[in-house]
Design an enzyme around this catalytic site. Structure first.
Site, short mmCIF file in Angstrom:
data_model
loop_
_atom_site.label_atom_id
_atom_site.label_comp_id
_atom_site.label_asym_id
_atom_site.label_seq_id
_atom_site.Cartn_x
_atom_site.Cartn_y
_atom_site.Cartn_z
N PHE A 1 44.08 41.76 39.62
CA PHE A 1 43.67 40.83 38.58
C PHE A 1 44.78 40.75 37.51
O PHE A 1 44.52 40.84 36.31
CB PHE A 1 42.35 41.26 37.96
CG PHE A 1 41.24 41.42 38.95
CD1 PHE A 1 40.58 40.31 39.46
CD2 PHE A 1 40.86 42.68 39.40
CE1 PHE A 1 39.56 40.45 40.39
CE2 PHE A 1 39.85 42.83 40.32
CZ PHE A 1 39.19 41.71 40.82
N CYS B 1 48.89 31.06 41.42
CA CYS B 1 47.57 31.59 41.77
C CYS B 1 46.47 30.56 41.64
O CYS B 1 45.88 30.14 42.64
CB CYS B 1 47.26 32.81 40.90
SG CYS B 1 48.30 34.24 41.25
N THR C 1 45.45 37.99 47.97
CA THR C 1 44.30 37.10 47.80
C THR C 1 44.09 36.36 49.11
O THR C 1 44.91 35.54 49.50
CB THR C 1 44.54 36.11 46.65
OG1 THR C 1 44.81 36.85 45.45
CG2 THR C 1 43.34 35.23 46.43
#
Length: 436
Positions: A147, A262, A121
């Site tokens: 994801f 996250c 990410t």
């Protein structure tokens, strides 16, 4: 196909094992010798349901191997890079040190025609810069965001709800996208949406998805703040608005808020990147999303203090849960540990229990007391705070049984997971988050 996976932490280890399970030959590469040794013995270095079985099958069949030697990536057709992008210590932006190091180490081992698939990410604009370096070798960079949901990561890798691939324009991009279709052949065969985009869109898909989920959670927690001063019940509110198909019920669970490795750092990094791009005002709301989330932790602690008459000094408080969510041993930015540390600082005797995360929690906060057995942890407690809704706390713990163990009868339900009427009927003073 022969694949390499650079970085075998949470993302990389799952990805490597999953790719081997669907028929590829995979070499996983990491700089941590202890992690590599554990994975080579088919031992998962973290808790993730289904991963040990995949590791064992892959290692025993020879389809999966791990090493610290990045030269063994040579010969792979597709190289996945999934190293971490933590928050910078000096600010909210993402730290790309490990990403840059991984790419620099990989470049000498690339061949013309290879595909490098970034999975980390990263701030939007990162892939375009890395693509120029990759192109000097004749290889092509794509960006293939993950994801994964911790606790369901194996399923999410093998059977994803969508696949996103950011590619350069022209024939190289088309060929690279086709190679990714071959890599994910079982999902493609099931007609899983395969979305081909440019680099920037692929990068934004990941951070915008996390930003949206965080916003939805903080929205219902903001409503909980209003409910607490009006006498409304936020759980019934969430149920009512969740029936609207435009809104939906998932992620409208009010409580102590989100944590993990996250959502918190990703929304902060997104806001920081927007500032760099001169569009900070576009995501100013994310700062309030973050603030609401942190306020719910304050509220949970205050409810414990209020329940114990205004002071927790010298009182025993049992925290049910250490991981940031069930089905995981991840304690990064865990609301449970945050609340535990705050209560400890107020003078409480804090006992933390969790089915999987105690070892990680102890390393992070050794000043707390950790007890593996739930009932032992509950014994003689003056108050109980539920934060991580494992089944053994949520479904398998009756209020009558809990009352037979504790000294006090104060329960703070940090996830609104309990039947408040049942706990009150059993003699407990029950506090929910945004509930009367």
């Amino acid at each position: 196909m022969k694949l390499s996976v650079i970085g075998c932490g949470y993302l990389g280890a799952v990805h490597a094992a999953a790719m081997a399970s669907i028929g590829h030959e995979v070499i996983g590469i990491d700089i941590d010798p202890q992690r590599v040794d554990a994975l080579s013995r088919a031992e998962a270095p973290f808790f993730e349901p289904g991963l040990p079985e995949l590791l064992r099958a892959g290692v025993e069949s020879g389809a999966l191997a791990f090493t610290t030697d990045i030269s063994r990536a040579a010969g792979a057709s597709v190289h996945f890079v999934g190293v971490g992008t933590p928050q910078q210590q000096s600010g909210h932006a993402a730290d790309l040190t490990d990403v840059n190091t991984a790419f620099e180490s990989l470049l000498p081992h690339l061949r013309p025609g290879d595909v490098v698939a970034g999975k980390s990410t990263v701030p939007v604009g990162t892939a375009a810069v890395l693509a120029e370096r990759v192109a000097t070798t004749g290889a092509t960079l794509v960006w293939n965001p993950e994801f994964l949901r911790e606790g369901w990561a194996v399923k999410d890798t093998i059977d994803p709800d969508r696949l996103v691939v950011g590619v350069p324009g022209g024939p190289d991009g088309e060929r690279a996208a086709d190679m990714l279709r071959q890599v994910f052949h079982p999902a493609v065969a099931k007609a899983t949406p395969f979305i081909v985009t440019d680099y920037a869109t692929a990068e934004l898909v990941k951070v915008s998805a996390n930003a949206f989920l965080a916003t939805k959670i903080s929205f219902i927690n903001a409503m909980a703040e209003i409910a607490e001063v009006t006498g409304a019940d936020v759980t019934l509110l969430a149920e009512a608005i969740g029936h609207d198909k435009r809104i939906g019920r998932p992620f409208l669970g009010s409580g102590i808020g989100f944590g993990g490795g996250c959502l918190p750092k990703d929304i902060r990094a997104f806001a920081a990147r927007a500032e760099e791009l001169g569009r900070g005002e576009s995501v100013n709301f994310l700062r309030e999303v973050d603030a609401i989330n942190l306020r719910r932790r304050d509220r949970a602690v205050q409810l414990v203090v209020d329940g114990l008459g205004g002071s927790v000094h010298g009182k025993k408080v049992t925290i049910l849960g250490a991981a940031f969510k069930p089905h995981s041993d991840d304690v990064r930015d865990s609301p449970a540990l945050d609340a535990a540390v705050r209560l400890h600082g107020l003078g409480a005797e804090v006992v933390v229990t969790d089915p999987q995360a105690l070892q990680n929690a102890r390393r992070m906060h050794p000043q707390l007391t950790y007890v593996a057995d739930r009932d032992t942890a509950l014994r003689d407690a003056d108050a109980v705070l539920l934060v991580t809704e494992w089944d053994e706390y949520r479904r398998e713990l009756s209020p009558e049984h809990a009352a037979s163990l504790t000294r006090g009868r104060v329960v703070v339900d940090g996830r609104n997971a309990y039947d408040s009427a049942a706990w009150r009927a059993a003699g407990w003073t029950y506090f929910g988050m945004g509930r009367p």
